[in-house]
Design a protein around this motif. Sequence first.
Motif, PDB file in Angstrom:
ATOM      1  N   UNK A 198      -8.717  -4.683  -1.897  1.00 57.00           N
ATOM      2  CA  UNK A 198      -7.475  -4.875  -2.642  1.00 57.00           C
ATOM      3  C   UNK A 198      -6.508  -3.746  -2.290  1.00 57.00           C
ATOM      4  N   UNK A 199      -5.242  -4.037  -2.201  1.00 58.35           N
ATOM      5  CA  UNK A 199      -4.271  -2.986  -1.873  1.00 58.35           C
ATOM      6  C   UNK A 199      -3.868  -2.269  -3.158  1.00 58.35           C
ATOM      7  N   UNK A 200      -3.284  -1.082  -2.987  1.00 58.62           N
ATOM      8  CA  UNK A 200      -2.860  -0.306  -4.155  1.00 58.62           C
ATOM      9  C   UNK A 200      -1.782  -1.039  -4.941  1.00 58.62           C
ATOM     10  N   UNK A 201      -0.877  -1.696  -4.220  1.00 54.19           N
ATOM     11  CA  UNK A 201       0.169  -2.450  -4.923  1.00 54.19           C
ATOM     12  C   UNK A 201      -0.432  -3.531  -5.818  1.00 54.19           C
ATOM     13  N   UNK A 220      -5.477   7.485  -4.168  1.00 54.53           N
ATOM     14  CA  UNK A 220      -4.285   6.651  -4.016  1.00 54.53           C
ATOM     15  C   UNK A 220      -3.555   6.444  -5.341  1.00 54.53           C
TER      16      UNK A 220
END
Lengths: 417, 119
Positions: free
Chosen positions: B105-108, B21
């Motif tokens: 946790x999200x990539x953002x 990602x």
Amino acid sequence: MKDSFEKRLRTLHEVGNRLSRAESVEELCRSIVELGTSELGFDRLSIWFVDKNPKYLIGSFGVDEKGRLRKEIGERVLRDDDPAVRHIHTDRSHSVLEAGVPLRNGSGKVVGRGAHIIATIWDGQKVVGYLSADNLLSKDPIGEHDREILELFASTFGHLYSLKKAEEEVRSAYSRLKDVQHQLIQSAKMEVVGSLASGAAHEVKNPLAVMLQGIEYIAGKTEASDRGAHTTLERMRRAVEKADSIIRGLLDFSAVSKLSYTPQNLNSIIEKALRLVSYDIDRSKINTVREFQKDLPDVRIDDNKIEQVLVNLFLNSIYQMPDGGKLIIRTYSKKAPRGGFKVFIEIEDTGPGIPEEIMDKIFNPFFTTRRAAGGTGLGLAIVRNIMDMHDGKVEIANKKVGHGVKAVLAFPTNKRR
Amino acid sequence: MRKKILIVDDEKDFTELIKLNLEQTHLYDVMTENFPQRAISTAKKFKPDLIFLDIMMPKVDGGGVLFNLKNDPQLKNVPVVFLTAIVNEDETDTISGYQTVSKPITIDQLMDVIKKNIK
Ligand SMILES: Nc1ncnc2c1ncn2[C@@H]1O[C@H](COP(=O)(O)OP(=O)(O)OP(=O)(O)O)[C@@H](O)[C@H]1O
Ligand SMILES: [Mg+2]
């Protein structure tokens, strides 16, 4: 007209059976006076127990000068005020009958003259009190038969009294045990929930993290025009977030997520803690005195935990001052010898202080001198535990001047103000 | 120049996907290390600009790796962010002064953390 002596003996037997069903010492005493007057034909009856200080007698139940049942629990009279009691005491007899003597009410005041019998209440080991009967209201003559009946009645009473008293003690010990057990179960439960929660958190959050990354990866590879695929991925993402929020809730509930330290002003934490015990402070008519340093440096603490520390210490002081006193709370900061600053809270009371023999035990879990009043002995153990988690210190000692206890809490800080 | 990110975490599935990602953004070069004992030697070769460090790992935990990083003259100035599956994260969470982010946790979110921690 009174029943015959034989009839009264039979009645006494029945009354004894009814009395044995009393649920408590208080109910037994009330029934003694009620049944003694209604069934056994006594005019006025009253019960007096020997006080811890044997010079005094303590009231229980009686009949007043208008013939009404009166609760006299807690009233104290001097034992030797009553010549008959003095007499019985020196003679070691079980009962005495006197005629033409002054008769008293529940407060010891003379309310008329007449005949009067006193019988000792014997619990099998010692005289625990006296049962007294007189004829103030009816003026019926009192004779030898009455004396014998009263003596038997008092002896039945004494026997049942020791039984009920023992029952009550067992019951209250049992309920205290229940309470402690309940608290233990509570904390054991919390521990289990705690370790379960952190274990579950680790085992569940990691797969969730993988799923979330996977969803994002696929989302990045999917054509923007493929609405169906993107909606599906969005649904999956929401499901992951939902599962994660449940785990978070579990962690919050069991409070295993680490303490949360934030910079706080101890003066305001003290005010919060004082509000939590304000009811107890008012009830015991305790004066609180604040000697706060105004520009106190912030310290990094978990405010809920430190509030608990303060409440535990306040309550210990409050319990020792049931009839009023002073609770002095002082804050100040000092340069620490090895750099940085230290912030101090001192809590002083004007209670009796801590006996030197128990001084080295007060921090032990379950050590308490207030078991009967519901103490668990965990208060100071918790205080020490929480202070340890803050790299802080707690010291408790008797005051050097005057009487009472001084507790000192020390918090490290690197701030000057 | 792409920033170099090292991720030390024993969960291989997690590190592989993070790598995919992050590299998709073309902003970062990502190296993963699933064996904390090898974290130091990997870091020395890779010369990361930022290290993500899982706290709970078998054999050597995140704290142990951090200790070795700080004692290595070549690595001691590389910023470190802790990853954890246990602690509830909130924005300001730190453990002994290091930012801590909580999985998942999200990539953002991850990119925000990276930007904040790389000078
Ligand atoms: N301010 C004080 N003055 C006199 N004795 C104290 C004071 N504080 C503590 N003690 C003594 O230390 C003992 C232990 O205190 P601790 O707070 O641990 O338990 P507790 O108050 O008895 O019970 P709990 O806090 O669980 O209700 C008390 O029972 C009491 O004998
Ligand atoms: Mg206490």
